[in-house]
Design a protein around this motif. Sequence first.
Motif: not given
Lengths: 410, 75
Positions: A37-42, A63-66
Amino acid sequence: MTTAETTEPMAFDPYELQDTVAGNVRDPFPRFAELRRQSPVHVGKVDVGNGPNEFFGPVEPVTVLGFDECVQVLRDNETYSSTVYEGVMGMVMGKTILQMDEPEHRVSRALVSPAFRSKMLARWEEGLVRTVVNELIDQFAERGKADLVRELTFNFPVQVIARILGLPRADYPRFQRWAIEITSVAANWDRGVAASEALRDYFSGVLAERRADPADDLISELVNVEVDGQKLTDEEIYSFLRLLLPAGVETTYRATGSLLFALLTHPDQLARVVEDRTLLAQAIEESVRWEPPVTLILRRAMKTTELAGVKIDEGADVALLLGAANRDERKYENPDEFDMFRDSKQHIGFGFGVHVCLGMHLARMESRVAVNTLFDRLGDLKLDPAAEDVHIEGMAFRSPLSLPVTFRAR
Amino acid sequence: MSHRIEIRIDVDTCMGSGNCLFWAPESFDLCDDGHAVVLDPEATDEDRLIVVADGCPVGAISLWRDGEALDKGAS
């Protein structure tokens, strides 16, 4: 043959390895959702538990979470290279398709892929996979209770692979032990490397036998396969066979365990599947979405680029959290629910792009046969009411550690 | 007749994962040299075909009607 003490395959308890191999995180998904929710990519170190951030190159990891972002990376195999796997995986397995980029990957994959097509799998389904599963169920069918992880899911994929390779039955115990040791190389490096060398020696003997006397098994096929005048070298065959252990054994045992966990903890959906086995296919897909056995894959950025508006530097290691992508609330309604009737059937639990899981059709078939055979033979299957705290855990690899069940023998 | 859906496969891109065949076995097969071929486009629901095209791991499948590409992956 280099290790003499390999006659007692189950003498050590593989469950002892769980904490170090898999990470003992129970539920990383709320943290994944918060980060996404902060960002799909950190960019930079993010605390997602204890797994994905243990690699540090000279460039800050990403790190990719989406879901869409993972798909975008996996489609763009020019920008995001698989050579990131040259390091640890390459050292243990030898050079495999896992670490290759195009066009080399395409050529090499084409050599091994015919054996894994769905049509070829049909010949293994009845005589081979079902036989293995039945033999294991025989051991506990009369008892009325069992631990399905220790007594079924943990053991069947390695026996299936051993039979697909055409190994002699007497070799199964040491093969299984090497399989566990090479797969748990992160927990014990020297033991994993020793297992890798032992497997190479062992396979070199098998290869020589198959050359002299071809049989109807995968090793004979790999020895003889030829595409556009290209053949596999012995070294390539050893590497591929070794890769089958983590890629084909560990993933399948974990995925089948998580599928059974999902059904046993959702008795309404379990009842529907027991009654109508055609639903099993969608239960498997939903289970691989909900709890993929491998939650993390890596790529390396070959040039400075941008993903979801976030700048990624050349040389950065990019961790794709498949488990997080598969629960992206922008793609799925109620993403944390196991619901085999959900509309959106797509997931990236088998990966995506040119490296999409080569064994996905075999894995689906193995899971389907295991669960079908279980339902055929054992009535009124349910989690043991006396069992406490049955759960899935792990970080990079996830599955239940045990599945104590009760049943009425048929 | 002219409103029939047409499936195109880019054989240079296709790497024979068998994903399409898994989701729509009536409409796809794999040929001997390993890439996907179209059987009967009509044998599978259009909604399912969109899922199949969208889910192709290498994006080798496109859907066409009356000579125009359908907008896939709108999800």
